[in-house]
Design an enzyme around this catalytic site. Structure first.
Site, PDB file in Angstrom:
ATOM      1  CD  GLU A 265      40.686  37.275  43.887  1.00 48.30           C
ATOM      2  OE1 GLU A 265      40.484  36.950  45.078  1.00 48.30           O
ATOM      3  OE2 GLU A 265      41.593  36.786  43.187  1.00 48.30           O
ATOM      4  CB  THR A 305      43.748  33.548  44.375  1.00 42.03           C
ATOM      5  OG1 THR A 305      42.772  34.533  44.744  1.00 42.03           O
ATOM      6  CG2 THR A 305      43.853  33.504  42.853  1.00 42.03           C
ATOM      7  CG  HIS A 422      41.796  40.716  46.010  1.00 42.92           C
ATOM      8  ND1 HIS A 422      42.566  41.437  46.899  1.00 42.92           N
ATOM      9  CD2 HIS A 422      42.113  39.414  46.214  1.00 42.92           C
ATOM     10  CE1 HIS A 422      43.317  40.611  47.602  1.00 42.92           C
ATOM     11  NE2 HIS A 422      43.068  39.379  47.208  1.00 42.92           N
ATOM     12  CG  ASP A 470      39.381  33.103  43.391  1.00 44.94           C
ATOM     13  OD1 ASP A 470      38.273  33.556  43.734  1.00 44.94           O
ATOM     14  OD2 ASP A 470      40.432  33.768  43.478  1.00 44.94           O
ATOM     15  CG  HIS A 471      38.705  32.612  47.309  1.00 47.27           C
ATOM     16  ND1 HIS A 471      38.327  33.780  47.926  1.00 47.27           N
ATOM     17  CD2 HIS A 471      39.853  32.894  46.650  1.00 47.27           C
ATOM     18  CE1 HIS A 471      39.216  34.730  47.673  1.00 47.27           C
ATOM     19  NE2 HIS A 471      40.155  34.221  46.888  1.00 47.27           N
TER      20      HIS A 471
END
Length: 599
Positions: A265, A305, A422, A470-471
């Protein structure tokens, strides 16, 4: 009001039964427990639809209390007739069309209304007549029951204050039912998916909810970003996605390793020294990078995500303003790494410590080959949690224990999405005072502990672990959150199945994982047209392309261009301006939207 809810819910349960019986030949066999599971899992969407249907009557009841002359009986007679007709048409249409379409009724049907002659060309006149007759009978029966059992109950009673109080109480309850509770995820089609059988999943879906929820996504995608003529567009993208070819280099010792994909994440490369990032935050990933395969020039396809997970697992590009994961009508057409591996005997599962129903993720995962999805709802209730779900160290422990239960015979593939890196970055770990780097250090520690524990077991010998983000994550640096610096992410392969340490510096995106991995396993990746085997001999024009809200980034050997579509504002461009990068980025926007439209 209670009678209305009971009657509509009863009609939904009966509809599901008829749907199953009518389309039974599509599944062949079905146990009683399967039937009950369909009814049980479908209840949440059924109640959501009831919530929508009851919202207007609640408003009208309030109006009747405010104005004694309000013609409640006449208004509700019209409303009951409307409900009966709509539910009947949706139910009969869904049941009758399913054998032809293979998916639940959605906004696709509106694409055929402009040409009804072509729409009905595949069915007989008898089929149409029977369908119309059944719709009339169903609508008439439902209208009769609504009027008989519910009609007078909407009217103002003898105890107006009690009735008014109950009506006011019903408003927040109705909102919660429509929303699906107070959690982060809202009601979506994927939340009722429970089986590897798509027929059972589809049978559980309320057709009216499927239709209405898809209407805001039934856009004319191929009309978006039409920068070029078809001939010019095709010329600009020619050769960007080479045809299937074998890998020119072998990275693995085995053609059938067990494959663990850990999707990290928000884990931008800027936090990992071995990927050119800040030193000291991720010592475990750095040491694993010294023994594994480092893909040093990987970029995230998007900034969210739901987009990143889909790009990683389906090899499909991202879009500036559309989340394909939230579009069951589109996402079900995608291939998946899990699907490809399942086809050669792999057992597949997905693990996430949060709510897998968020952004329709569970529905997407089950439709692309994951046989089992484990998330916050199925993990033990006593595990430590934060606002997003179970803390990562607990899910890493769960993953290790699951791997230890698996035998040595049947190969397996697990995908695991972390969540602790996150917002709000609250983790049970203390290495740095700053909460953001501390959270990333915590996830790194979890990865290191898992690798060290597995290394001591037989499972390590034939294990391929793939860590990919994911990013990225933006903390205010540079020119903005959509620069190439933020989109630069790690991809690292390690484990006993890896031959030797390598650094591969070819430009790529996370969507290239599918083709690159499958080629290493000697499997076809033809079903992933936007995923490139970056180790193939025909990968001669390396580039990375990504999107963000109404913008794109394009990176090749000549440099970087990041541009907003509105006003064609250039957000990043170096070492020099390039019209060719702009044109190719725009051509990809047009190409990918055309592809999305066709799905």
């Amino acid at each position: 009001m209670g009678r209305f809810v009971a009657l509509i819910m009863g009609s939904f349960l009966l509809q599901k039964t008829i749907f199953i019986l009518y389309n039974y030949q599509l599944i062949g066999s079905m146990s009683c427990s399967d039937y009950l599971a369909v009814l049980w899992h479908g209840l949440s969407l059924d109640f959501a639809v009831v919530g929508y249907l009851i919202a207007l009557p609640l408003v009208l009841v309030l109006v009747s209390y405010a104005f004694s002359s309000f013609p409640a009986r006449r208004v509700f007679l019209i409303y009951h007739a409307l409900i009966a007709v709509v539910l009947s048409l949706v139910f009969i249409g869904d049941t009758g069309l399913y054998p032809f379409w293979g998916f639940k009724l959605d906004a696709t049907i509106f694409q055929y209304l402009d040409s009804p002659q072509n729409a009905f060309a595949s069915v007989s006149l008898l089929f149409l007549c029977i369908g119309i007759l059944m719709a009339v009978l169903w609508a008439g029966g439902l209208f009769f029951l609504l009027q008989r059992a519910v009609g007078k109950s909407w009217e103002r009673g003898q105890r107006p204050l009690v009735g008014l109080g109950l009506t006011l109480v019903m408003f927040p309850l109705t909102f919660l039912v429509i929303r699906g509770g107070v959690g982060r995820s809202t009601t979506n089609v994927g939340q009722v998916y429970f089986s590897q059988s798509q027929f059972l999943n589809h049978a559980a879906v309320n057709p009216l909810f499927s239709l209405v929820s898809s209407m805001d996504k039934a856009e004319d995608f191929d009309a978006e970003y039409n920068f070029f003529s078809e001939e010019e567009r095709a010329k600009l993208v020619e050769g960007l996605y080479p045809q299937e070819a074998p890998a020119a280099e072998e990275l693995l010792r085995s053609k059938r390793p067990n494959v663990l994909v850990i999707i990290l994440e928000s884990f931008g490369a800027k936090y990992i020294a071995s990927f050119g990032g800040m030193p000291g935050i991720t010592p475990n990933l750095d040491r694993l990078a010294r023994e594994g395969v480092v893909f040093s020039e990987c970029y995230a396809n998007s900034y969210r995500t739901d987009r990143g997970v889909l790009s990683t697992l389906s090899g499909y590009p991202s879009f500036p303003q559309h989340s394909v994961m939230k579009m069951p009508a589109k996402s079900r057409s995608l291939s998946g790494i899990a699907q490809a591996l399942q086809g050669v005997g792999y057992k597949t599962d997905f693990l996430y410590g949060g709510d897998a129903n968020f952004t329709n993720m569970k529905g997407y995962l089950l439709s692309t080959g994951y046989q089992r999805v484990t998330d916050d709802a199925t993990l033990a209730r006593d595990l430590p949690r934060q606002s997003w779900g179970v803390q990562d160290h607990a899910t890493f422990d769960y993953l290790y224990n699951e791997i230890m239960k698996r035998g040595e015979g049947e190969p397996w593939h697990t995908a695991f999405l972390t969540l602790s890196s996150h917002e709000p970055f609250i983790v049970p770990y203390q290495k740095f005072k700053e909460e953001v780097p501390n959270a990333f250090a915590y996830v790194d520690d979890c990865i290191g502990q898992l690798a060290d524990r597995l290394r001591k077991t037989k499972a390590w010998d034939n294990l391929l672990v793939i860590c990919v983000a994911d990013h990225g994550y933006f903390t205010g640096e540079g020119k903005g959150r959509h620069t190439s610096y933020i989109h630069h992410i790690p991809m690292l392969w390690f484990g006993g199945a890896v031959k030797e340490h390598r650094v591969i510096d070819r430009l790529m995106t996370q969507s290239d994982l599918a083709a690159t991995l499958l080629a290493q396993l000697g499997l076809s990746y033809r079903a992933f047209p936007f995923s490139r085997n970056i180790l193939a001999g025909n990968y001669t024009y390396p580039f990375a392309y990504y999107t963000f809200n109404d913008g794109f980034g394009f990176i090749d050997s000549t440099g970087v261009t990041v541009m907003e579509n509105v006003g064609a504002n250039i957000l990043e461009e170096h070492p020099a301006p390039s019209e060719e990068r702009v044109r190719r980025g725009r051509a990809l926007l047009q190409t990918t939207h055309d592809d999305l439209s066709r799905r």
